[in-house]
Write a protein that holds these residues in place. Sequence first.
Motif, short mmCIF file in Angstrom:
data_model
loop_
_atom_site.label_atom_id
_atom_site.label_comp_id
_atom_site.label_asym_id
_atom_site.label_seq_id
_atom_site.Cartn_x
_atom_site.Cartn_y
_atom_site.Cartn_z
N LEU A 42 0.82 -1.21 0.00
CA LEU A 42 0.00 0.00 0.00
C LEU A 42 0.86 1.26 0.00
N VAL A 43 0.58 2.14 -0.96
CA VAL A 43 1.28 3.43 -1.05
C VAL A 43 0.23 4.52 -0.94
N PHE A 44 0.52 5.53 -0.09
CA PHE A 44 -0.42 6.65 0.01
C PHE A 44 0.36 7.94 0.26
N THR A 45 -0.08 8.99 -0.42
CA THR A 45 0.53 10.32 -0.23
C THR A 45 -0.59 11.35 -0.16
N TYR A 46 -0.60 12.18 0.90
CA TYR A 46 -1.58 13.28 0.95
C TYR A 46 -1.15 14.33 -0.07
N LYS A 47 -2.13 15.10 -0.53
CA LYS A 47 -1.86 16.15 -1.52
C LYS A 47 -0.78 17.10 -0.99
N GLU A 84 4.80 14.71 1.59
CA GLU A 84 5.70 13.60 1.28
C GLU A 84 4.92 12.29 1.40
N GLN A 85 5.52 11.22 0.86
CA GLN A 85 4.83 9.92 0.90
C GLN A 85 4.54 9.52 2.37
N THR A 86 3.28 9.17 2.65
CA THR A 86 2.88 8.84 4.03
C THR A 86 3.03 7.35 4.31
N LEU A 87 2.68 6.52 3.34
CA LEU A 87 2.84 5.07 3.51
C LEU A 87 3.59 4.52 2.30
N ALA A 88 4.61 3.70 2.58
CA ALA A 88 5.49 3.22 1.51
C ALA A 88 5.41 1.69 1.43
N GLU A 89 4.65 1.21 0.47
CA GLU A 89 4.57 -0.24 0.21
C GLU A 89 4.34 -1.05 1.49
N ALA A 99 -8.08 1.41 5.31
CA ALA A 99 -8.79 0.14 5.50
C ALA A 99 -10.30 0.36 5.47
N MET A 100 -10.74 1.54 5.94
CA MET A 100 -12.18 1.85 5.98
C MET A 100 -12.68 2.46 4.67
N SER A 101 -11.81 2.58 3.67
CA SER A 101 -12.15 3.22 2.39
C SER A 101 -12.53 4.69 2.55
N LEU A 102 -12.10 5.31 3.65
CA LEU A 102 -12.36 6.75 3.83
C LEU A 102 -11.48 7.55 2.89
N ILE A 103 -10.30 6.96 2.57
CA ILE A 103 -9.41 7.51 1.55
C ILE A 103 -8.95 6.33 0.69
N LYS A 104 -8.45 6.63 -0.50
CA LYS A 104 -8.06 5.55 -1.42
C LYS A 104 -6.55 5.59 -1.67
N PRO A 105 -5.92 4.42 -1.79
CA PRO A 105 -4.46 4.40 -1.98
C PRO A 105 -4.04 4.85 -3.38
N ALA A 106 -2.77 5.32 -3.46
CA ALA A 106 -2.20 5.64 -4.78
C ALA A 106 -1.94 4.34 -5.53
N SER A 107 -1.44 3.34 -4.81
CA SER A 107 -1.27 2.01 -5.40
C SER A 107 -1.29 0.98 -4.27
N GLY A 108 -1.35 -0.30 -4.67
CA GLY A 108 -1.46 -1.36 -3.69
C GLY A 108 -2.88 -1.88 -3.64
N THR A 163 -11.39 -4.07 -2.00
CA THR A 163 -12.23 -2.97 -1.50
C THR A 163 -12.10 -1.70 -2.36
N ALA A 164 -11.37 -1.81 -3.50
CA ALA A 164 -11.09 -0.61 -4.31
C ALA A 164 -12.36 0.17 -4.65
N ALA A 165 -13.44 -0.54 -4.98
CA ALA A 165 -14.66 0.17 -5.40
C ALA A 165 -15.64 0.35 -4.23
N MET A 166 -15.22 -0.04 -3.02
CA MET A 166 -16.16 0.04 -1.89
C MET A 166 -16.14 1.43 -1.25
N THR A 167 -17.30 1.83 -0.72
CA THR A 167 -17.43 3.12 -0.04
C THR A 167 -17.26 2.91 1.46
N PRO A 168 -17.10 4.00 2.24
CA PRO A 168 -17.05 3.85 3.70
C PRO A 168 -18.31 3.15 4.24
#
Length: 277
Positions: free
Chosen positions: A11-16, A19-24, A52-61, A70-75
């Motif tokens: 899982l990779v995630f970066t807030y707008k 810097e990158q918040t979660l790295a793989e 994990a709650m789909s409140l935000i979506k990952p950049a990749s992973g 859960t990619a298409a799932m809503t909160p």
Amino acid sequence: MPETLLDIQKLVFTYKNAEQTLAEVDFAVNVGEFVALVGRNGSGKTTLTRLAMSLIKPASGKITFQGKNTAAMTPADMARSIGYVFQNPDRQIFHDTVAKEVAYGPQQLGFSPEALNQSVAWALRMTGLTELAGSFPRLLSRGQKQKVAIASAIAMQPKMLILDEPTSGQDPWDGHNLMELLNSLNQQGITIILVTHDMELIAKYATRVAVLDRGHKVFDGTPSELFSGSRDIAAWGLIPPTAVVLGQQLSGVNAQNAAELVKRVMSTIKERSEDYA
Ligand SMILES: Nc1ncnc2c1ncn2[C@@H]1O[C@H](COP(=O)(O)OP(=O)(O)OP(=O)(O)O)[C@@H](O)[C@H]1O
């Protein structure tokens, strides 16, 4: 084979504009586990639970729950399976009685009237709130409000409960009661992810600990492995529980010499409280 409930892969995630918040990050949780998610402030714990709650979506992973992507799932979809309890219970209390508050979630999920009554009664009983069913939630103590938030989450009959630092700001008695409640929910089959900074609680309750450091998962194992002394946990911003430090420092003391033991224990506790004052 243990059944995987939540499976987070690379899982990779970066807030707008950040810097990158979660790295793989890889993080899997099996049915029945009581997992603590720890790490210094800003290491990415809350971000991981929000993903994990789909409140935000990952950049990749990829995130799957019970094998479903859960990619298409809503909160709202995720809320059918995972109960989420915020650090500040005031953020999730809106109704004018405890009973209405606890009933709201299962009503939204379309529980039948009979299932709704049963579930609300069970959730109130588990959290010790039955007597307070008619009370105005905002006038309750912080510990009681936290229980209302937990009752509201478990009334939806989730498979998993994620709690973000539920004991912070609580007095030790409320914190202890809350952990005992989580322990009994876990024994009733609810899988738990607890975000916390409290190493004493981890040592006592968690079956597994995952450590995040600057967006990387740097440890995933049992509390005894984490506190065994073989890892430099201070480098991850963690302080071992007092009992662990005592155990390490007192090895070699003759346990039959009670006076010497008490003296060493007291001086170790004093040194530690000065270290972290
Ligand atoms: N909405 C946001 N926009 C931009 N950056 C954010 C946002 N939320 C969090 N961050 C940043 O992302 C990083 C990870 O934050 P996160 O809240 O996930 O950490 P945490 O481990 O839960 O911290 P804490 O223990 O303080 O709650 C931090 O650097 C934080 O400042």
